[in-house]
Design an enzyme around this catalytic site. Structure first.
Site, PDB file in Angstrom:
ATOM      1  N   TYR A  51       0.734  -1.304   0.013  1.00 38.69           N
ATOM      2  CA  TYR A  51      -0.069  -0.145   0.040  1.00 38.69           C
ATOM      3  C   TYR A  51       0.940   1.386  -0.155  1.00 38.69           C
ATOM      4  O   TYR A  51       1.878   1.248   0.695  1.00 38.69           O
ATOM      5  CB  TYR A  51      -0.982   0.081   1.265  1.00 38.69           C
ATOM      6  CG  TYR A  51      -2.520  -0.035   0.965  1.00 38.69           C
ATOM      7  CD1 TYR A  51      -3.175   1.093   0.251  1.00 38.69           C
ATOM      8  CD2 TYR A  51      -2.927  -1.278   1.348  1.00 38.69           C
ATOM      9  CE1 TYR A  51      -4.311   0.883  -0.209  1.00 38.69           C
ATOM     10  CE2 TYR A  51      -4.392  -1.256   0.848  1.00 38.69           C
ATOM     11  CZ  TYR A  51      -5.143  -0.306   0.213  1.00 38.69           C
ATOM     12  OH  TYR A  51      -6.263  -0.410  -0.241  1.00 38.69           O
ATOM     13  N   GLU A  53      -0.751   4.765  -0.336  1.00 36.63           N
ATOM     14  CA  GLU A  53      -1.371   5.857  -0.555  1.00 36.63           C
ATOM     15  C   GLU A  53      -0.696   6.887  -0.207  1.00 36.63           C
ATOM     16  O   GLU A  53       0.046   7.198   0.711  1.00 36.63           O
ATOM     17  CB  GLU A  53      -2.657   5.862   0.523  1.00 36.63           C
ATOM     18  CG  GLU A  53      -3.960   4.877  -0.184  1.00 36.63           C
ATOM     19  CD  GLU A  53      -4.965   4.957   0.984  1.00 36.63           C
ATOM     20  OE1 GLU A  53      -4.796   5.477   2.215  1.00 36.63           O
ATOM     21  OE2 GLU A  53      -5.995   4.351   0.728  1.00 36.63           O
ATOM     22  N   ASP A 197      -7.302  14.552 -24.307  1.00 41.31           N
ATOM     23  CA  ASP A 197      -7.172  13.159 -24.113  1.00 41.31           C
ATOM     24  C   ASP A 197      -6.603  12.490 -25.189  1.00 41.31           C
ATOM     25  O   ASP A 197      -7.351  12.317 -26.284  1.00 41.31           O
ATOM     26  CB  ASP A 197      -8.748  12.695 -23.696  1.00 41.31           C
ATOM     27  CG  ASP A 197      -8.562  11.107 -23.548  1.00 41.31           C
ATOM     28  OD1 ASP A 197      -7.787  10.347 -23.812  1.00 41.31           O
ATOM     29  OD2 ASP A 197      -9.807  10.557 -23.231  1.00 41.31           O
ATOM     30  N   THR A 223      -4.097   7.320 -21.934  1.00 35.97           N
ATOM     31  CA  THR A 223      -3.607   5.791 -21.376  1.00 35.97           C
ATOM     32  C   THR A 223      -2.297   5.547 -21.499  1.00 35.97           C
ATOM     33  O   THR A 223      -1.626   6.319 -22.557  1.00 35.97           O
ATOM     34  CB  THR A 223      -4.505   4.810 -22.019  1.00 35.97           C
ATOM     35  OG1 THR A 223      -4.207   4.938 -23.575  1.00 35.97           O
ATOM     36  CG2 THR A 223      -6.002   5.237 -21.929  1.00 35.97           C
ATOM     37  N   ARG A 232      -1.647  -1.532 -18.929  1.00 38.17           N
ATOM     38  CA  ARG A 232      -2.834  -0.875 -18.854  1.00 38.17           C
ATOM     39  C   ARG A 232      -2.818   0.179 -17.844  1.00 38.17           C
ATOM     40  O   ARG A 232      -2.518  -0.042 -16.488  1.00 38.17           O
ATOM     41  CB  ARG A 232      -3.828  -1.875 -18.312  1.00 38.17           C
ATOM     42  CG  ARG A 232      -4.630  -2.754 -19.237  1.00 38.17           C
ATOM     43  CD  ARG A 232      -5.564  -3.693 -19.148  1.00 38.17           C
ATOM     44  NE  ARG A 232      -5.296  -3.880 -20.624  1.00 38.17           N
ATOM     45  CZ  ARG A 232      -5.851  -3.363 -21.292  1.00 38.17           C
ATOM     46  NH1 ARG A 232      -6.767  -2.389 -21.149  1.00 38.17           N
ATOM     47  NH2 ARG A 232      -5.914  -3.568 -22.705  1.00 38.17           N
TER      48      ARG A 232
END
Ligand code: PLP
Length: 423
Positions: A51, A53, A197, A223, A232
């Site tokens: 983790y 964050e 985008d 992306t 991805r």
């Protein structure tokens, strides 16, 4: 035997079947690509255990010293690649990157302007079925009826009337160059934020094959898994004036813990995209799609806008008659799929059929270019696509062209391995 094969043969065998599908077929889905073994290794690594964050230097968990360095490498390389002042690499996908930008600058109900999904746009650009279409008020622009390309004067007129808070440019199925400067000028005139985008064309921009939006529009989202050839995921770039707002919007605004294994994969992808080889790759993608476009035109097929400037071709199937109606995108996708050529149905300008059926086909060259194919192979594939479509138009039950092409596809694919070391 691998651990997975031993523990979970169901999943192992399905991955193996999918690997063979990828190896033996031709992937012409414009939004797909083939990542390097290095990217695969990073994404499959033990980084998934952690983790992290927060952001480098400001985490909500201990033990993040190496994750900080990984995320900094990813951010710095992305900034270097596109000449951006600030980068956020935590967005888990392109859609999440877009949502984070809207959430940073718009209130519920504010108006955005964007390209219509049916005319090349994306779901996350305010489609009525998407959360973005439910949260924001949306005015869509389309393409000109005659040229099937963007008409900037028309878009400017619409912007003056609609006075949006944000103008979104960028598309999923638009075969032509996008003029980001024109969009930014329109946005400036009406006092709107301008977001580009570049999900589909990021690799072309990085490789110098399409004008950049970075440093032109206020924000750029992308992306990492389409022409950029990474894992991805999504990413956002902006000027330093918007850095805090964007970072806050991604975390804690929209997401929890970042996918650090994927961020490591993104860092590897950005390193690859900084090499001269990648520039050659991007150039070859465009050469390949133009070579295929020429053959499709010579075969009498209709291309939306009459050709392509980028990695994709949009076929208009409305003149491919099959007793009384025309071949649909859904049918064409299935017939070509049987022949080992994977493409996707797509709406075209002036679409009359549902998005699940459609009158068009989107064909892209990034993945086959990654396998090393060049113009000669593209011409072959173009002729095969035409042969299959024409044969099934005469008789939907015919397997003649499909069977012939299937054999040729497998022979061609066997000469261009996906991962040379994995046969
Ligand atoms: C693919 C795409 C996206 C979304 O990407 P996901 O990672 O599938 O969420 C967003 N915008 C455009 C223009 C795209 O083509």
């Amino acid at each position: 035997m691998s651990d997975l094969a031993n523990y979970d043969p169901d999943i192992y065998n399905l991955i193996e079947k999918e690997r063979l599908r990828q190896v033996n077929g031709l992937e012409l889905i414009a939004s797909e690509n083939v990542v390097s073994k290095s990217v695969l290794e990073a994404v499959g690594s033990i980084l998934t255990n952690k983790y992290a964050e927060g952001y480098p230097g400001k985490r909500y968990y201990g033990g993040c010293e190496f994750h900080d360095q990984i995320e900094d490498l990813a951010r710095n390389r992305l900034c270097e690649l596109f000449g951006a002042e600030h980068a956020n690499v935590q967005a888990v996908s392109g859609s999440q990157a877009n949502q984070a930008v809207y959430f940073a600058f718009m209130q519920n109900g504010d108006k955005m302007m964007s390209q219509d999904l049916a005319q090349g746009g994306h779901l996350s650009h305010g489609s009525p079925v998407n959360i973005t279409g439910k949260w924001y008020s949306v005015s869509h622009y389309g393409v000109d009826k005659e040229t099937e390309t963007l008409d900037y004067a028309q878009i400017a007129e619409q912007a003056r009337k609609e006075k949006p808070k944000m103008i979104v440019c960028g598309a999923s199925a638009y075969p032509r160059t996008i003029d980001f400067k024109a969009f930014k000028e329109i946005a400036d005139e009406v006092g709107a934020y301008c977001m580009a985008d570049v999900a589909h064309i990021a690799g072309l921009i990085a490789g110098g094959q399409h004008p950049t939006s970075v440093g032109v529009t206020d924000i750029t989202t992308t992306t990492t898994h389409k022409t950029l050839r990474g894992p991805r995921g999504g990413a956002i770039m902006c000027g330093s004036e918007n850095a805090v707002a964007i970072d806050k919007s991604v975390f804690p605004g929209m997401q929890g813990g970042p996918l650090m294994h994927v961020i490591a994969g993104k860092a590897v992808c950005f390193r690859e995209a900084l090499t001269p080889d990648f520039k050659e790759y991007a150039k070859q993608i465009v050469k390949n799609s133009q070579a295929m476009a020429e053959v499709l035109i010579s075969e009498g097929l209709d291309l939306v806008s009459g050709g392509t400037d980028n990695h994709l071709i949009l076929l208009d199937l409305t003149n491919l008659a099959t007793n009384g109606s025309h071949l649909t995108g859904l049918e064409a996708e299935n017939f070509l799929g049987e022949a080992g050529i994977t493409v996707n149905k797509n709406t075209i300008p002036r679409e009359k059929l549902s998005p699940f059926v459609t009158s068009g086909l989107r064909i892209g060259t990034p993945a086959v270019t990654s396998r090393g194919m060049k113009e000669e192979e593209m011409k072959q594939i173009g002729h095969w696509i035409a042969a299959v479509l024409k044969d099934v138009c005469k008789d939907k039950g015919s397997k003649k062209a499909i069977t012939e092409v299937r054999a040729e596809v497998e022979a061609l694919a066997s000469g261009f391995t996906l991962y040379p070391e994995v046969r």
